[in-house]
Design a protein around this motif. Structure first.
Motif, PDB file in Angstrom:
ATOM      1  N   ASN A 107       0.823  -1.222   0.000  1.00  0.00           N
ATOM      2  CA  ASN A 107       0.000   0.000   0.000  1.00  0.00           C
ATOM      3  C   ASN A 107       0.850   1.262   0.000  1.00  0.00           C
ATOM      4  OD1 ASN A 107      -2.616  -1.084  -0.132  1.00  0.00           O
ATOM      5  ND2 ASN A 107      -2.387  -1.785   1.979  1.00  0.00           N
ATOM      6  N   ILE A 108       1.780   1.320  -0.918  1.00  0.00           N
ATOM      7  CA  ILE A 108       2.567   2.559  -1.081  1.00  0.00           C
ATOM      8  C   ILE A 108       2.414   3.020  -2.522  1.00  0.00           C
ATOM      9  CG2 ILE A 108       4.257   1.856   0.673  1.00  0.00           C
ATOM     10  CD1 ILE A 108       6.240   1.669  -1.849  1.00  0.00           C
ATOM     11  N   THR A 109       2.638   4.314  -2.740  1.00  0.00           N
ATOM     12  CA  THR A 109       2.476   4.845  -4.096  1.00  0.00           C
ATOM     13  C   THR A 109       3.774   4.686  -4.889  1.00  0.00           C
ATOM     14  OG1 THR A 109       3.218   7.066  -3.462  1.00  0.00           O
ATOM     15  CG2 THR A 109       0.848   6.602  -3.259  1.00  0.00           C
ATOM     16  N   ILE A 110       3.613   4.795  -6.199  1.00  0.00           N
ATOM     17  CA  ILE A 110       4.792   4.764  -7.082  1.00  0.00           C
ATOM     18  C   ILE A 110       5.680   5.978  -6.785  1.00  0.00           C
ATOM     19  CG2 ILE A 110       5.469   5.035  -9.514  1.00  0.00           C
ATOM     20  CD1 ILE A 110       4.573   2.175  -8.772  1.00  0.00           C
ATOM     21  N   GLY A 111       5.069   7.138  -6.536  1.00  0.00           N
ATOM     22  CA  GLY A 111       5.860   8.336  -6.191  1.00  0.00           C
ATOM     23  C   GLY A 111       6.672   8.114  -4.922  1.00  0.00           C
ATOM     24  N   GLY A 112       6.045   7.491  -3.919  1.00  0.00           N
ATOM     25  CA  GLY A 112       6.738   7.201  -2.655  1.00  0.00           C
ATOM     26  C   GLY A 112       7.863   6.198  -2.866  1.00  0.00           C
ATOM     27  N   ALA A 113       7.626   5.220  -3.747  1.00  0.00           N
ATOM     28  CA  ALA A 113       8.664   4.197  -4.016  1.00  0.00           C
ATOM     29  C   ALA A 113       9.897   4.847  -4.642  1.00  0.00           C
ATOM     30  CB  ALA A 113       8.101   3.119  -4.945  1.00  0.00           C
ATOM     31  N   ILE A 114       9.669   5.854  -5.485  1.00  0.00           N
ATOM     32  CA  ILE A 114      10.808   6.525  -6.145  1.00  0.00           C
ATOM     33  C   ILE A 114      11.504   7.471  -5.154  1.00  0.00           C
ATOM     34  CG2 ILE A 114      11.476   8.118  -7.991  1.00  0.00           C
ATOM     35  CD1 ILE A 114       8.991   7.031  -9.563  1.00  0.00           C
ATOM     36  N   ALA A 115      10.692   8.276  -4.448  1.00  0.00           N
ATOM     37  CA  ALA A 115      11.280   9.297  -3.565  1.00  0.00           C
ATOM     38  C   ALA A 115      12.084   8.668  -2.423  1.00  0.00           C
ATOM     39  CB  ALA A 115      10.187  10.203  -3.013  1.00  0.00           C
ATOM     40  N   SER A 116      11.700   7.434  -1.994  1.00  0.00           N
ATOM     41  CA  SER A 116      12.489   6.751  -0.957  1.00  0.00           C
ATOM     42  C   SER A 116      13.487   5.783  -1.599  1.00  0.00           C
ATOM     43  CB  SER A 116      11.571   5.963  -0.013  1.00  0.00           C
ATOM     44  OG  SER A 116      10.672   6.823   0.634  1.00  0.00           O
ATOM     45  N   ASP A 117      13.381   5.591  -2.910  1.00  0.00           N
ATOM     46  CA  ASP A 117      14.146   4.565  -3.638  1.00  0.00           C
ATOM     47  C   ASP A 117      14.141   3.256  -2.836  1.00  0.00           C
ATOM     48  OD1 ASP A 117      15.361   3.438  -5.740  1.00  0.00           O
ATOM     49  OD2 ASP A 117      17.326   4.340  -5.424  1.00  0.00           O
ATOM     50  N   VAL A 118      12.956   2.690  -2.725  1.00  0.00           N
ATOM     51  CA  VAL A 118      12.754   1.547  -1.832  1.00  0.00           C
ATOM     52  C   VAL A 118      13.570   0.331  -2.271  1.00  0.00           C
ATOM     53  CG1 VAL A 118      10.456   2.271  -1.071  1.00  0.00           C
ATOM     54  CG2 VAL A 118      10.672   0.815  -3.100  1.00  0.00           C
ATOM     55  N   HIS A 119      13.862  -0.517  -1.308  1.00  0.00           N
ATOM     56  CA  HIS A 119      14.583  -1.770  -1.573  1.00  0.00           C
ATOM     57  C   HIS A 119      13.707  -2.922  -1.087  1.00  0.00           C
ATOM     58  CE1 HIS A 119      15.544  -0.728   2.601  1.00  0.00           C
ATOM     59  NE2 HIS A 119      15.437  -2.032   2.804  1.00  0.00           N
ATOM     60  N   GLY A 120      14.049  -4.129  -1.527  1.00  0.00           N
ATOM     61  CA  GLY A 120      13.308  -5.305  -1.078  1.00  0.00           C
ATOM     62  C   GLY A 120      14.248  -6.310  -0.431  1.00  0.00           C
ATOM     63  N   LYS A 121      13.863  -7.588  -0.539  1.00  0.00           N
ATOM     64  CA  LYS A 121      14.683  -8.652   0.051  1.00  0.00           C
ATOM     65  C   LYS A 121      15.704  -9.164  -0.967  1.00  0.00           C
ATOM     66  CE  LYS A 121      10.766 -10.010   2.910  1.00  0.00           C
ATOM     67  NZ  LYS A 121       9.554 -10.804   2.938  1.00  0.00           N
ATOM     68  N   ASN A 122      15.811  -8.460  -2.106  1.00  0.00           N
ATOM     69  CA  ASN A 122      16.714  -8.916  -3.164  1.00  0.00           C
ATOM     70  C   ASN A 122      17.705  -7.830  -3.560  1.00  0.00           C
ATOM     71  OD1 ASN A 122      14.814  -7.223  -4.274  1.00  0.00           O
ATOM     72  ND2 ASN A 122      14.392  -8.479  -6.082  1.00  0.00           N
ATOM     73  N   HIS A 123      18.148  -7.037  -2.589  1.00  0.00           N
ATOM     74  CA  HIS A 123      19.031  -5.936  -2.957  1.00  0.00           C
ATOM     75  C   HIS A 123      20.342  -6.387  -3.602  1.00  0.00           C
ATOM     76  CE1 HIS A 123      21.747  -2.471  -2.576  1.00  0.00           C
ATOM     77  NE2 HIS A 123      20.664  -1.817  -2.914  1.00  0.00           N
ATOM     78  N   PRO A 124      20.977  -7.482  -3.138  1.00  0.00           N
ATOM     79  CA  PRO A 124      22.234  -7.865  -3.800  1.00  0.00           C
ATOM     80  C   PRO A 124      22.046  -8.153  -5.295  1.00  0.00           C
ATOM     81  CG  PRO A 124      22.040  -8.984  -1.699  1.00  0.00           C
ATOM     82  CD  PRO A 124      20.712  -8.306  -1.948  1.00  0.00           C
ATOM     83  N   GLY A 125      20.881  -8.681  -5.673  1.00  0.00           N
ATOM     84  CA  GLY A 125      20.652  -9.025  -7.081  1.00  0.00           C
ATOM     85  C   GLY A 125      20.042  -7.899  -7.893  1.00  0.00           C
ATOM     86  N   LYS A 126      19.156  -7.127  -7.290  1.00  0.00           N
ATOM     87  CA  LYS A 126      18.357  -6.179  -8.089  1.00  0.00           C
ATOM     88  C   LYS A 126      18.478  -4.727  -7.653  1.00  0.00           C
ATOM     89  CE  LYS A 126      16.184  -9.180 -10.789  1.00  0.00           C
ATOM     90  NZ  LYS A 126      14.974  -9.319 -11.533  1.00  0.00           N
ATOM     91  N   ALA A 127      19.262  -4.451  -6.643  1.00  0.00           N
ATOM     92  CA  ALA A 127      19.446  -3.085  -6.126  1.00  0.00           C
ATOM     93  C   ALA A 127      18.097  -2.458  -5.716  1.00  0.00           C
ATOM     94  CB  ALA A 127      20.212  -2.227  -7.126  1.00  0.00           C
ATOM     95  N   CYS A 128      17.918  -1.177  -5.977  1.00  0.00           N
ATOM     96  CA  CYS A 128      16.702  -0.487  -5.505  1.00  0.00           C
ATOM     97  C   CYS A 128      15.710  -0.268  -6.645  1.00  0.00           C
ATOM     98  CB  CYS A 128      17.083   0.860  -4.897  1.00  0.00           C
ATOM     99  SG  CYS A 128      17.840   0.709  -3.284  1.00  0.00           S
ATOM    100  N   PHE A 129      14.581   0.326  -6.302  1.00  0.00           N
ATOM    101  CA  PHE A 129      13.512   0.607  -7.262  1.00  0.00           C
ATOM    102  C   PHE A 129      14.052   1.390  -8.471  1.00  0.00           C
ATOM    103  CE2 PHE A 129       9.394   2.366  -8.636  1.00  0.00           C
ATOM    104  CZ  PHE A 129       8.577   1.242  -8.465  1.00  0.00           C
ATOM    105  N   SER A 130      14.979   2.329  -8.220  1.00  0.00           N
ATOM    106  CA  SER A 130      15.493   3.195  -9.291  1.00  0.00           C
ATOM    107  C   SER A 130      16.182   2.400 -10.391  1.00  0.00           C
ATOM    108  CB  SER A 130      16.476   4.218  -8.716  1.00  0.00           C
ATOM    109  OG  SER A 130      17.543   3.568  -8.071  1.00  0.00           O
ATOM    110  N   SER A 131      16.720   1.228 -10.068  1.00  0.00           N
ATOM    111  CA  SER A 131      17.449   0.454 -11.084  1.00  0.00           C
ATOM    112  C   SER A 131      16.522  -0.045 -12.178  1.00  0.00           C
ATOM    113  CB  SER A 131      18.174  -0.734 -10.442  1.00  0.00           C
ATOM    114  OG  SER A 131      19.273  -0.255  -9.718  1.00  0.00           O
ATOM    115  N   HIS A 132      15.203   0.003 -11.949  1.00  0.00           N
ATOM    116  CA  HIS A 132      14.245  -0.529 -12.921  1.00  0.00           C
ATOM    117  C   HIS A 132      13.250   0.557 -13.363  1.00  0.00           C
ATOM    118  CE1 HIS A 132      16.166  -4.068 -11.487  1.00  0.00           C
ATOM    119  NE2 HIS A 132      15.914  -3.627 -10.263  1.00  0.00           N
TER     120      HIS A 132
END
Ligand SMILES: Cc1cc2nc3c(=O)[nH]c(=O)nc-3n(C[C@H](O)[C@H](O)[C@H](O)COP(=O)(O)OP(=O)(O)OC[C@H]3O[C@@H](n4cnc5c(N)ncnc54)[C@H](O)[C@@H]3O)c2cc1C
Length: 424
Positions: A107-132
């Motif tokens: 329940n977060i917005t796309i704008g919030g995902a970018i502004a926080s550059d969110v990460h998940g449980k796969n950071h070593p493989g996929k880095a943050c939201f900004s990488s995609h």
């Protein structure tokens, strides 16, 4: 455009402030509002824990919810910035696509995902939201709209990813998704008797796509830092894909504040430890990625006083020693975190200057808010700083922005939150 005066807070329910909240329906209304106000901050769905989306004048993106396009051949989605991940999932999953990176809440917005550059449980493989993230549109302080990508307005693109809304209002974005052929995950749980075993389990299982550990921060002696590592990989399959529309239970009211005290927190952690036996099982993606979403308003368990989440990241070569010392400091204090999550992080793409994770480990600690919690967070800040670490600003309610190693001076003064104002 609706403008209302209301009390708002982040997910931690602390701090709470009175704010003028403007909810524009159109880009023209947004433009007029930006130009007319000396200082504003954007609010997505208010799921940052502390005061990142709080200010005296707040602009909400809750009416920017249009799906602009979805290329289901190539997995590229373009939508307005107020769309929630939860609103996109039922559209993209049946077509065989998922987010490359998702936080532990939908329940977060796309704008919030970018502004926080969110990460998940796969950071070593996929880095943050900004990488995609392929591109986004940003309304700046003068009301002008620009497109930002890796080839256009590149500096603003990277400054805005993890820039906590200080560069302007993101109005829409184009995102590259990831192919999936099943909504099931193969999950492995490894119960670990202490912190050393947990770190070992992380490094012995680097090939798993996803990894995150629950840590019992109340355990002492030989079982100091015990916990359970959860690993997972996507299953492959040929069956039709569906995103379940499950009803979540709602915690109807604030719990009494005495409910979470150091004794009950210790008992709760003991129960989690016993429940988390080492085992393999198959779980649905929704349950794996968003386990806390089954309980609406779980933040009410902390009572009206709220909670403060403190998430910090330490570089790999100092992570074990640093975590040990910091957890020791916490266990000698009167502050007891209820829930704690350890994650491993990979290299930070050099251009992602404002992303939170650095190569190493992060620990997120949910503290019931006490009178002394901000003073205690400052003690933790000093320790984190001495280990060359940083904190995650989107969780912060007490620390100075410099702890996030994001330079607030480099941004337009127009976009300012209570977090940014804690600069001096
Ligand atoms: C249960 C839970 C689990 C979480 N797990 C994770 C996790 O695993 N990983 C992780 O990285 N984060 C995690 N988070 C944090 C959350 O993903 C981020 O705080 C996210 O930014 C919240 O999005 P929001 O839409 O609610 O934004 P808000 O909380 O409203 O705002 C967050 C920040 O984004 C800015 N912002 C919002 N929209 C815009 C816009 N359109 N333009 C410009 N700036 C904007 C705001 O100004 C603010 O600085 C978790 C949060 C919760 C409550």
């Amino acid at each position: 455009m609706q403008i209302s005066h209301q009390k708002i807070s982040g997910w931690g329910n602390y701090p709470q402030i009175q704010a003028n909240v403007a909810t524009p329906d159109t880009l023209e209304e947004l433009q007029q509002y930006i130009i007319s106000q000396p200082s504003i901050i954007t609010r997505g769905n208010g799921k940052s824990y502390g005061d990142a989306s709080l200010g005296s004048h707040v602009v909400s993106t809750s009416r920017f919810k249009k799906l602009i396009s979805f290329d289901s051949e190539n997995g590229i989605v373009e939508c307005e910035s107020g769309m929630l991940l939860a609103e996109l999932l039922p559209i993209i999953v049946p077509e065989g696509w998922f987010f490359q990176v998702t936080p532990g809440i939908k329940n977060i917005t796309i704008g919030g995902a970018i502004a926080s550059d969110v990460h998940g449980k796969n950071h070593p493989g996929k880095a943050c939201f900004s990488s995609h993230l392929l591109s986004f549109k940003l309304m700046q302080a003068d009301g002008q709209m620009i497109t930002c990508s890796r080839t256009e307005n590149t500096d603003v693109f990277w400054q805005s990813c993890g820039g906590m809304g200080w560069s302007g209002v993101i109005t829409s974005a184009r995102i590259q998704l990831m192919r999936i052929s099943s909504t099931r995950m193969n999950q492995r749980t490894i119960r670990c008797e202490n912190l050393e075993q947990l770190f070992k389990a992380f490094s012995e299982n680097e090939s798993s796509a996803y990894a995150a550990a629950w840590v019992d921060t109340t355990s002492k002696g030989k079982s100091f830092g015990r916990g359970a590592l959860h690993l997972a990989d996507h299953q492959t399959g040929t069956q039709a894909l569906n995103w379940p529309r499950k009803k979540a239970f709602t915690i109807p009211a604030f719990a009494p504040e005495w409910l979470l005290n150091s004794l009950t927190i210790r008992v709760f952690n003991e129960l989690i430890y016993r429940r988390n036996k080492s085992q393999d099982k198959i779980v649905e993606m929704d349950a794996f990625f968003y386990p806390l979403d089954v309980l609406n308003h779980w933040n009410r368990m902390y009572g009206r006083r709220g909670l403060v989440q403190y998430q910090f990241c330490l570089p790999e070569n100092q992570a074990f020693e640093g975590m040990q010392k910091i957890l020791n400091h916490i266990s000698r204090s009167s502050e007891t975190p209820f829930l704690s999550v350890l994650k491993r992080h990979g290299d930070r793409p050099p251009e992602a200057i404002n992303s939170f994770p650095i190569k190493g480990y992060s620990l997120a600690l949910d503290f019931p808010r006490t009178k002394g919690i901000c003073a205690f967070a400052k003690e933790l800040d000093e320790m984190v700083w001495s280990f060359n670490g940083k904190i995650y600003l989107t969780k912060d309610a007490c620390s100075k922005p410099k702890m996030g190693r994001v330079d607030p001076h480099g941004f337009s003064p127009k976009f300012s939150s209570a977090l940014r104002e804690r600069i001096s």
